[in-house]
Design a protein around this motif. Structure first.
Motif, short mmCIF file in Angstrom:
data_model
loop_
_atom_site.label_atom_id
_atom_site.label_comp_id
_atom_site.label_asym_id
_atom_site.label_seq_id
_atom_site.Cartn_x
_atom_site.Cartn_y
_atom_site.Cartn_z
N SER A 16 1.39 -1.49 -0.10
CA SER A 16 -0.07 -0.24 0.02
C SER A 16 0.70 1.20 -0.06
N ALA A 17 2.13 1.40 0.52
CA ALA A 17 3.20 2.57 0.50
C ALA A 17 3.77 2.36 -1.02
N PHE A 18 3.93 1.65 -1.28
CA PHE A 18 4.30 1.81 -2.91
C PHE A 18 3.06 2.53 -4.14
N LYS A 19 1.81 1.58 -3.84
CA LYS A 19 1.29 1.91 -4.51
C LYS A 19 1.04 3.57 -4.26
N GLU A 20 0.99 4.48 -3.02
CA GLU A 20 0.86 5.27 -3.10
C GLU A 20 2.03 5.99 -3.06
N LEU A 21 3.21 6.11 -3.39
CA LEU A 21 3.84 6.29 -3.94
C LEU A 21 4.06 7.04 -5.21
N VAL A 22 3.77 5.61 -5.87
CA VAL A 22 3.40 5.68 -6.88
C VAL A 22 2.22 7.10 -7.48
N THR A 23 1.41 6.73 -6.72
CA THR A 23 0.21 7.96 -7.25
C THR A 23 0.42 9.03 -6.81
N ARG A 24 0.90 9.31 -5.74
CA ARG A 24 1.63 10.96 -5.51
C ARG A 24 3.04 11.48 -6.38
N PHE A 25 3.70 10.62 -6.95
CA PHE A 25 4.84 11.01 -7.77
C PHE A 25 5.24 10.91 -8.97
N GLN A 26 3.93 9.97 -9.80
CA GLN A 26 3.98 9.28 -10.83
C GLN A 26 3.81 9.78 -12.21
N VAL A 50 12.90 4.69 -11.68
CA VAL A 50 12.88 5.30 -10.70
C VAL A 50 12.22 4.58 -9.24
N PHE A 51 10.69 4.01 -9.70
CA PHE A 51 10.02 3.47 -8.16
C PHE A 51 10.62 2.56 -8.23
N ILE A 52 11.32 1.90 -8.86
CA ILE A 52 11.81 0.61 -8.54
C ILE A 52 13.08 1.10 -7.77
N GLN A 53 13.99 1.77 -7.86
CA GLN A 53 15.32 2.10 -7.02
C GLN A 53 14.60 2.80 -5.87
N VAL A 54 13.69 3.38 -6.20
CA VAL A 54 13.00 4.43 -4.18
C VAL A 54 12.82 3.36 -3.52
N TRP A 70 14.96 13.71 -2.91
CA TRP A 70 15.45 12.84 -3.27
C TRP A 70 14.81 12.17 -4.62
N ILE A 71 13.84 11.98 -5.63
CA ILE A 71 12.94 11.21 -5.96
C ILE A 71 13.15 11.80 -7.38
N TYR A 72 13.38 13.72 -7.76
CA TYR A 72 14.05 13.98 -8.70
C TYR A 72 15.03 13.64 -8.86
N ARG A 73 15.98 13.75 -7.73
CA ARG A 73 16.72 13.37 -7.86
C ARG A 73 17.78 12.27 -8.79
N ILE A 74 17.29 11.27 -8.39
CA ILE A 74 17.06 10.64 -8.60
C ILE A 74 16.29 9.78 -10.22
N THR A 75 15.53 11.08 -10.61
CA THR A 75 14.94 10.55 -11.87
C THR A 75 15.84 11.62 -12.84
N VAL A 76 16.15 12.71 -12.51
CA VAL A 76 17.28 13.50 -13.35
C VAL A 76 18.03 12.96 -13.33
N THR A 77 18.48 12.11 -12.98
CA THR A 77 19.96 11.58 -12.57
C THR A 77 19.81 10.24 -13.98
N LYS A 78 19.00 9.71 -13.63
CA LYS A 78 18.52 8.00 -14.40
C LYS A 78 18.34 8.83 -16.01
N ALA A 157 18.10 23.38 -6.59
CA ALA A 157 19.44 23.42 -6.27
C ALA A 157 19.76 21.91 -5.07
N ALA A 158 18.56 21.86 -4.13
CA ALA A 158 18.98 20.46 -3.53
C ALA A 158 19.16 19.01 -4.37
N ILE A 159 17.56 19.25 -5.80
CA ILE A 159 18.05 18.28 -6.49
C ILE A 159 19.69 17.96 -6.77
#
Length: 187
Positions: A16-26, A50-54, A70-78, A157-159
């Motif tokens: 349920s947390a993973f589903k919430e993560l995807v819903t919130r940030f997809q 990205v979601f698998i890595q998170v 943190w998720i944006y940073r992973i997205t940009v890097t990937k 700047a943080a990303i």
């Protein structure tokens, strides 16, 4: 679900947390990847990665920044890693074609459509995104995060792991370069 509850749930491996993560940030993850890659299928692939890595590395998240940062940073890097890989493959493909093993183009860009662009602005947006793609990597990333994703200087700047003044400088140079390149396009 608060951010802390989401992080706790992810660390516990809760579906349920993973589903919430995807819903919130997809949408944010996909749109950021799309803005950088300018290719729908590749952006979808990056979003899945990205979601698998998170999910796999949530235990390593130190909570020194927001989860979204943190998720944006992973997205940009990937996304940037994918672009670099694609450029290497493209150069290698070009070398192969010089030697006669392959006369087909290695990469044909698709017609680019971003979900945030109105239908009547698609042609102008396609030109703009072609020009954005010509910006240096750091300028392009800052520009997409600010103008496409609507993030503020502090979060960018943080990303990008830099200062707000460096982000301001990147955006100013990006705007100058965009103006210069857009002036080269016929009206």
């Amino acid at each position: 679900m608060t951010e802390q509850e989401l992080i706790f749930g992810l660390r516990q491996g809760e579906e349920s947390a993973f589903k919430e993560l995807v819903t919130r940030f997809q949408d944010k993850v996909f749109n950021t990847a799309l803005g950088l890659l300018q290719h729908h299928i590749e952006a979808e692939d990056i979003a899945q990665e990205v979601f698998i890595q998170v999910f796999r590395s949530i235990q390593n998240f130190k909570e020194e920044s927001l989860l979204s940062t943190w998720i944006y940073r992973i997205t940009v890097t990937k996304s940037l890693d994918h672009l670099r890989s694609k450029k290497r493959k493209k150069r290698f493909g070009f070398i192969i074609s010089i030697f006669g093993d392959n006369n087909l183009p290695v990469y044909e860009p698709e017609d680019f459509n971003h979900p945030g662009v109105l239908q009547e602005n698609k042609e102008d947006a396609a030109i703009l995104f072609k020009v954005i793609d010509q910006l240096p990597e750091n300028q392009r990333t800052a520009f997409v995060l600010n103008k496409v994703e609507g993030l503020g200087y502090r979060e960018i700047a943080a990303i990008l792991n830099t200062t707000e003044s460096a982000v301001d400088s990147l955006l100013q140079r990006a705007k100058q370069n965009l103006r210069k390149k857009l002036n080269e396009f016929p009206p």
